[in-house]
Scaffold this active site. Structure first.
Site, mmCIF file in Angstrom:
data_model
loop_
_atom_site.group_PDB
_atom_site.id
_atom_site.type_symbol
_atom_site.label_atom_id
_atom_site.label_comp_id
_atom_site.label_asym_id
_atom_site.label_seq_id
_atom_site.Cartn_x
_atom_site.Cartn_y
_atom_site.Cartn_z
ATOM 1 N N TYR A 92 -20.895 71.686 116.558
ATOM 2 C CA TYR A 92 -19.963 71.072 117.506
ATOM 3 C C TYR A 92 -20.351 71.282 118.964
ATOM 4 C CZ TYR A 92 -17.079 70.230 113.442
ATOM 5 O OH TYR A 92 -16.635 69.776 112.225
ATOM 6 N N ARG A 135 -19.697 83.077 130.342
ATOM 7 C CA ARG A 135 -20.972 82.481 129.947
ATOM 8 C C ARG A 135 -21.330 81.265 130.799
ATOM 9 N NH1 ARG A 135 -22.460 78.248 126.371
ATOM 10 N NH2 ARG A 135 -20.293 77.936 125.752
ATOM 11 N N VAL A 152 -27.109 78.290 114.410
ATOM 12 C CA VAL A 152 -28.437 78.265 115.024
ATOM 13 C C VAL A 152 -29.129 79.618 114.952
ATOM 14 C CG1 VAL A 152 -27.469 78.649 117.346
ATOM 15 C CG2 VAL A 152 -29.738 77.620 117.100
ATOM 16 N N ALA A 153 -28.417 80.718 115.206
ATOM 17 C CA ALA A 153 -29.052 82.037 115.175
ATOM 18 C C ALA A 153 -29.416 82.431 113.753
ATOM 19 C CB ALA A 153 -28.129 83.085 115.801
ATOM 20 N N HIS A 209 -12.787 78.907 123.518
ATOM 21 C CA HIS A 209 -14.090 78.293 123.259
ATOM 22 C C HIS A 209 -15.171 79.288 122.851
ATOM 23 C CE1 HIS A 209 -17.287 75.370 123.520
ATOM 24 N NE2 HIS A 209 -17.878 75.990 124.519
ATOM 25 N N GLN A 248 -21.888 70.357 122.237
ATOM 26 C CA GLN A 248 -22.213 69.023 122.732
ATOM 27 C C GLN A 248 -23.270 69.034 123.831
ATOM 28 O OE1 GLN A 248 -18.544 67.167 123.968
ATOM 29 N NE2 GLN A 248 -17.636 67.270 121.934
ATOM 30 N N LEU A 298 -26.810 78.107 122.888
ATOM 31 C CA LEU A 298 -27.804 77.638 121.921
ATOM 32 C C LEU A 298 -29.164 78.270 122.209
ATOM 33 C CD1 LEU A 298 -26.906 73.843 121.584
ATOM 34 C CD2 LEU A 298 -26.417 75.684 119.961
ATOM 35 N N ARG A 303 -17.189 78.143 134.492
ATOM 36 C CA ARG A 303 -16.076 77.728 133.643
ATOM 37 C C ARG A 303 -14.791 78.495 133.891
ATOM 38 N NH1 ARG A 303 -19.222 76.652 127.871
ATOM 39 N NH2 ARG A 303 -20.040 74.601 128.446
ATOM 40 N N HIS A 323 -12.727 76.951 127.590
ATOM 41 C CA HIS A 323 -13.397 75.780 128.159
ATOM 42 C C HIS A 323 -12.378 74.981 128.962
ATOM 43 C CE1 HIS A 323 -15.806 72.167 128.533
ATOM 44 N NE2 HIS A 323 -16.840 72.836 128.055
ATOM 45 N N GLU A 343 -24.829 71.035 134.239
ATOM 46 C CA GLU A 343 -23.481 71.464 133.878
ATOM 47 C C GLU A 343 -23.002 72.521 134.856
ATOM 48 O OE1 GLU A 343 -23.521 72.629 129.769
ATOM 49 O OE2 GLU A 343 -23.910 70.607 129.061
#
Length: 566
Positions: free
Chosen positions: A60, A411, A22-23, A376, A62, A417, A317, A269, A131
């Site tokens: 990947y 994080r 994405v970056a 993760h 989600q 993202l 997390r 994760h 989340e």
């Protein structure tokens, strides 16, 4: 590898982007739109949306994109920042994070302009989920739990179109062997090696003269290089990351003289699918399942997070992952379970999870999914400012490889993202400002026109490295285990850099050394870094900065975060 010589193919560009997630693709497409000559270099094959295994971690992802819409009466950037700071265990840079989060909606709108389509509810408004660590529903998603795949397809289609028109030059099946600099220490491009058709990941056959029959060496000169290579998941035996997540960008940055920080903070994760003793990528069980009512329970059906945190299963997390670990330790079982009986229409809402569970031979209709914590996301990385600049002039970093200060010690879910979109766009602006007047600059490192690639680098055998990191530098660490791994890494044999696997193993070895050095230096437990011999969190603590000095990863202090202005 015999090294890049004067006979190597050479070309020039305004910007070299290393990585195609994405970056990287956001930067490449944005830079091309600004009129820059862009070369994208990535290890994966040519983009194909139907390929069974994809090369980027973006694909990947989600859960979704955590972002605040400007007209949302229930949310604000300030509230998003507060949640980010709470998750970051005291190491999040508030000023940098606020700036990045504030740029989120414009970056998402630009992505929508490129064709992205996020899920909507019955009223036509964007559907949002919640989340861990988030105080409100602010997560945009696509295809239920296929957000990353949708973003990668959107950006991949745009890349294909840009390649067809010649706006972007893309090197597939190509790995960067070195970031090149001139005599003043400014970036001058990259040296890279392409695996030609039939060469394979291990480089193909070699002729009697010791040269590779299935490779092509190349130098791409440019005033700006963006590292967007993703994370380090394959430091460990099992991870949610794809095969290419081997820390390449951090290795390249360290060898180029850049600073790194917060590498001890590797987020595990809480819910990676448990299927036994496999090595490599395993299915992620998205946190959004807990946001929609899923419950973590041990083998006896007891809550894993009861009395651990006010947010329970939706705690940050690091908290949930350690609660899972504690439950496994208490029961002696190899996993815990995500009870999804309270989630409406699991198979329709979470098709990616459903497919992954079934592919592992498990039955999601049983209502219980076996899970364990899994490597993760790297919260630290190459130190940058909020414009992607590193301490090396002309070298930029964006996405998971970068340490912007957004993630701190842990994080916040779905901020990754968002960060990739925002920082990818900013990298393009920086590259545009630096373009021009660079093509006649000689490249340093002892060559008149191109830099020789180092023939030998320390590279530990990968299985041995992963097993050692899994035993001693995973969710829990202590001084004796860290020292054991440090000794193993110090004695890593030097290997000729012929193949992709050679280069990856060298990157993993260097990055593991940096992670171990950082984890050894932090004698406290904080966020995703837990020292069993130092279980308490210090009252005051900051980021620790490391660099490569004389071939050794060395701490250079906690006040050396300054980056180059250009």
């Amino acid at each position: 590898m015999s090294g890049v010589t004067g006979g190597a193919v050479s070309t020039s560009a305004d910007l070299v982007v290393v990585g195609a997630g994405v970056a990287g693709l956001t930067a490449a497409l944005s830079a091309a739109a600004l009129g820059l000559r862009v070369v994208v270099v990535h290890k994966g094959p040519r983009w194909d949306a139907d390929r069974a295994e994809q090369a980027t971690s973006t694909f990947y992802a989600q859960g979704g994109v955590a972002v605040v819409a400007p007209d949302d009466p229930l949310d604000s950037v300030r509230r998003h920042l507060d949640d980010t700071l709470a998750a970051g265990a005291g190491l999040t840079d508030a000023a940098a994070s606020g700036e990045i989060l504030a740029g989120g909606w414009a970056a998402v709108a630009e992505l929508i302009g490129r064709g992205a389509r996020f899920d909507r509810d019955d009223t036509g408004a964007y559907a949002r989920t919640r989340e861990g660590g988030h105080s409100v529903r602010r997560i945009l998603h696509a295809g239920g739990d296929a957000t990353g795949a949708h973003l990668q397809r959107t950006l991949g289609a745009a890349l294909t179109a840009a390649r067809a028109t010649g706006e972007i030059d893309c090197r597939d099946d190509t790995f960067v062997t070195r970031v090149l600099t001139d005599g003043d220490g400014r970036v001058a491009g990259v040296a890279c090696r392409t695996i030609l058709a039939g060469g394979g990941r291990d480089g193909g056959g070699r002729d009697g003269g010791g040269h590779d029959g299935g490779v092509r060496d190349e130098v791409v000169t440019a005033p700006t290089v963006l590292l967007a290579t993703g994370g380090v998941g394959h430091l460990y035996p099992a991870t949610t990351n794809p095969a290419g997540a081997t820390g390449d960008g951090i290795g390249l940055a360290l060898r180029a003289g850049a600073r790194v920080a917060d590498l001890e903070f590797i987020q595990f994760h809480p819910t990676m699918l448990f299927t036994g003793g496999e090595r490599g990528r395993r299915t992620l069980i998205t946190e959004a399942l807990r946001g929609e009512g899923g419950r973590l329970v041990d083998a006896g059906g007891r809550s894993v997070t009861a009395d651990v945190h006010p947010l329970g299963d939706l705690a940050p997390r690091d908290v949930v992952a350690n609660a899972v670990w504690a439950a496994m330790d208490r029961t002696g079982e190899p996993c815990v379970y995500l009870d999804v009986t309270g989630v409406d229409d699991v198979e329709r809402r979470f098709p990616t999870v459903t497919a992954g569970v079934r592919a592992a031979g498990l039955d999601i209709t049983s209502g219980r999914i076996p899970v364990v914590p899994g490597a993760h996301y790297l919260c630290g990385g190459v130190v940058t400012d909020t414009e992607t600049r590193t301490s090396v002039p002309g070298l930029l970093a964006a996405g998971e490889v970068a340490r912007t200060g957004l993630h701190g010690g842990n994080r916040l879910a779905s901020n990754s993202l968002l960060e990739g979109l925002v920082m990818g766009g900013r990298a393009a602006v920086v590259a545009a400002a630096q373009a021009g007047g660079h093509h006649d600059r000689p490249v340093g490192h002892g060559a008149s026109s191109v830099a020789p690639v180092p023939e030998l680098l320390p590279a530990l055998e990968r299985t041995a490295l992963q097993d050692a990191m899994g035993r001693h530098v995973g969710l829990r660490r202590d001084a004796s285990g860290l020292a054991e791994v440090a000794t193993l890494l110090q004695h890593a044999p030097r290997r000729e850099m012929v193949t992709v696997a050679d280069a990856e193993d060298a990157s993993l070895t260097l990055v593991a050394s940096a992670v171990v050095a950082a984890a050894s230096a932090r004698a406290e437990s904080r966020g995703s870094h837990v020292r069993s011999d130092f279980p308490h969190t210090a009252d005051h603590s900051g980021s620790r900065i490391f660099a490569l000095a004389g071939g050794v990863v060395t701490e250079i202090g906690s006040d050396e975060l300054a980056v180059s202005p250009g």
